[in-house]
Design a protein around this motif. Structure first.
Motif, PDB file in Angstrom:
ATOM      1  N   GLN A  93       0.836  -1.200   0.000  1.00 15.17           N
ATOM      2  CA  GLN A  93       0.000   0.000   0.000  1.00 15.17           C
ATOM      3  C   GLN A  93       0.876   1.257   0.000  1.00 15.17           C
ATOM      4  N   THR A  94       2.007   1.185   0.675  1.00  9.69           N
ATOM      5  CA  THR A  94       2.961   2.297   0.652  1.00  9.69           C
ATOM      6  C   THR A  94       3.443   2.562  -0.767  1.00  9.69           C
ATOM      7  N   ALA A  95       3.811   1.495  -1.475  1.00  7.88           N
ATOM      8  CA  ALA A  95       4.295   1.646  -2.850  1.00  7.88           C
ATOM      9  C   ALA A  95       3.250   2.325  -3.723  1.00  7.88           C
ATOM     10  N   ARG A  96       2.007   1.924  -3.569  1.00  9.11           N
ATOM     11  CA  ARG A  96       0.931   2.525  -4.378  1.00  9.11           C
ATOM     12  C   ARG A  96       0.702   3.988  -3.999  1.00  9.11           C
ATOM     13  N   ALA A  97       0.642   4.251  -2.690  1.00  8.55           N
ATOM     14  CA  ALA A  97       0.345   5.605  -2.227  1.00  8.55           C
ATOM     15  C   ALA A  97       1.454   6.589  -2.586  1.00  8.55           C
ATOM     16  N   TYR A  98       2.699   6.153  -2.500  1.00 14.04           N
ATOM     17  CA  TYR A  98       3.827   7.050  -2.718  1.00 14.04           C
ATOM     18  C   TYR A  98       4.086   7.344  -4.195  1.00 14.04           C
ATOM     19  N   SER A  99       3.472   6.587  -5.094  1.00 13.07           N
ATOM     20  CA  SER A  99       3.769   6.748  -6.524  1.00 13.07           C
ATOM     21  C   SER A  99       2.548   7.169  -7.335  1.00 13.07           C
ATOM     22  N   GLN A 100       1.524   7.718  -6.679  1.00 15.93           N
ATOM     23  CA  GLN A 100       0.339   8.157  -7.409  1.00 15.93           C
ATOM     24  C   GLN A 100       0.694   9.303  -8.357  1.00 15.93           C
ATOM     25  N   PRO A 101       0.266   9.218  -9.607  1.00 17.79           N
ATOM     26  CA  PRO A 101       0.638  10.245 -10.577  1.00 17.79           C
ATOM     27  C   PRO A 101      -0.021  11.602 -10.328  1.00 17.79           C
ATOM     28  N   ASN A 102      -1.127  11.624  -9.609  1.00 16.68           N
ATOM     29  CA  ASN A 102      -1.865  12.878  -9.387  1.00 16.68           C
ATOM     30  C   ASN A 102      -1.578  13.487  -8.023  1.00 16.68           C
ATOM     31  N   ARG A 103      -0.523  13.039  -7.367  1.00 16.93           N
ATOM     32  CA  ARG A 103      -0.155  13.544  -6.047  1.00 16.93           C
ATOM     33  C   ARG A 103       1.353  13.759  -6.002  1.00 16.93           C
ATOM     34  N   PRO A 104       1.842  14.595  -5.085  1.00 18.35           N
ATOM     35  CA  PRO A 104       3.286  14.656  -4.871  1.00 18.35           C
ATOM     36  C   PRO A 104       3.815  13.264  -4.503  1.00 18.35           C
ATOM     37  N   GLN A 105       5.018  12.963  -4.901  1.00 21.63           N
ATOM     38  CA  GLN A 105       5.587  11.642  -4.666  1.00 21.63           C
ATOM     39  C   GLN A 105       6.214  11.567  -3.269  1.00 21.63           C
ATOM     40  N   GLY A 106       6.175  10.374  -2.688  1.00 18.28           N
ATOM     41  CA  GLY A 106       6.763  10.190  -1.373  1.00 18.28           C
ATOM     42  C   GLY A 106       5.818  10.593  -0.255  1.00 18.28           C
ATOM     43  N   CYS A 107       6.391  10.864   0.905  1.00 16.17           N
ATOM     44  CA  CYS A 107       5.609  11.087   2.130  1.00 16.17           C
ATOM     45  C   CYS A 107       5.958  12.420   2.776  1.00 16.17           C
ATOM     46  N   LEU A 108       4.954  13.216   3.075  1.00 16.52           N
ATOM     47  CA  LEU A 108       5.166  14.503   3.734  1.00 16.52           C
ATOM     48  C   LEU A 108       5.795  14.329   5.103  1.00 16.52           C
ATOM     49  N   ILE A 109       5.375  13.315   5.854  1.00 14.64           N
ATOM     50  CA  ILE A 109       5.887  13.121   7.213  1.00 14.64           C
ATOM     51  C   ILE A 109       7.370  12.752   7.193  1.00 14.64           C
ATOM     52  N   THR A 110       7.801  12.048   6.160  1.00 10.78           N
ATOM     53  CA  THR A 110       9.207  11.671   6.030  1.00 10.78           C
ATOM     54  C   THR A 110      10.051  12.796   5.471  1.00 10.78           C
ATOM     55  N   LEU A 111       9.537  13.528   4.488  1.00  5.79           N
ATOM     56  CA  LEU A 111      10.356  14.457   3.717  1.00  5.79           C
ATOM     57  C   LEU A 111      10.081  15.932   4.003  1.00  5.79           C
ATOM     58  N   GLY A 112       9.077  16.235   4.841  1.00  7.99           N
ATOM     59  CA  GLY A 112       8.659  17.622   5.021  1.00  7.99           C
ATOM     60  C   GLY A 112       9.709  18.535   5.613  1.00  7.99           C
ATOM     61  N   ALA A 113      10.494  18.036   6.564  1.00  8.81           N
ATOM     62  CA  ALA A 113      11.563  18.829   7.198  1.00  8.81           C
ATOM     63  C   ALA A 113      12.423  17.867   8.000  1.00  8.81           C
ATOM     64  N   LEU A 114      13.731  17.992   7.848  1.00  7.94           N
ATOM     65  CA  LEU A 114      14.626  17.058   8.526  1.00  7.94           C
ATOM     66  C   LEU A 114      15.641  17.739   9.439  1.00  7.94           C
TER      67      LEU A 114
END
Length: 204
Positions: A93-114
């Protein structure tokens, strides 16, 4: 009588969603207030009046993201009848959610700010808390597998949960770099190949 001085009304939820998608695509530091006001369809005074600050807007956007996006990823943990299937479904489900063509790729919680030295400390603390909660959800599902005697009593739920959370974080980076759903599914296959060893099935 003219209503020139009255602020323009707007759909707050729709504006919040557009802000969320921009933060998701560009991260906290990469998103300017000017870009936010453009996509939200409001001016700066209206943004500050409605949300308080860029930081407060980001925090509200991440909460909206948590409630609205990727819920099927976490539902997969409880819906599967075994811990092994739960982890595999979670990753698929992660693979599907993170690669949707109509959404930003990846995860906001992971990549939003480090990095706290460049981002608000409150934002980094909030994202760390959310990642920790996700890790806890994985660990609890594995602990359920131990309680149901699917997994051995000495199964290291914490270490295995960390392993699969790390796989998910890596998939987020892969997706942001352009990996397709097919490529992410290959990562899932590799990660699940480790399950037999992690679950102790290869013990003498």
């Amino acid at each position: 009588m003219s209503e020139r001085g009255r602020p323009r009304t707007f759909d707050r939820t729709a504006a919040l969603r557009r802000a969320m998608e921009l933060f998701w695509a560009k991260g906290y530091e990469g998103t300017s207030v000017a870009e936010l006001t453009t996509v939200m369809g409001i001016n700066s005074p209206s943004l500050y009046a409605a949300f308080g600050s860029k930081e407060a807007l980001f925090l509200e956007a991440t909460e909206y993201y948590t409630q609205a996006e990727g819920t099927e990823i976490w539902a997969a943990l409880d819906e599967a009848s075994t811990a092994c299937q739960a982890i595999e479904n979670f990753l698929r489900q992660t693979a599907r959610a993170y690669s949707q063509p109509n959404r930003p790729q990846g995860c906001l919680i992971t990549l939003g700010a480090l990095h706290e030295d460049s981002s608000s400390g409150a934002i980094c603390t909030d994202l760390r808390r959310r990642r920790a909660e996700n890790l806890t959800a994985l660990r609890k599902r594995l602990e359920r597998g131990v309680a149901e005697r699917e997994l051995p009593a000495d199964f290291d739920c914490g270490a295995v949960a960390t392993f699969y959370a790390t796989v998910q974080h890596g998939m987020s980076i892969q997706a942001r770099d352009g990996a397709s759903c097919t490529a992410l599914m290959a990562t899932v296959t590799g990660a699940m190949a480790a399950w037999r060893t992690l679950a102790g099935a290869d013990r003498a």
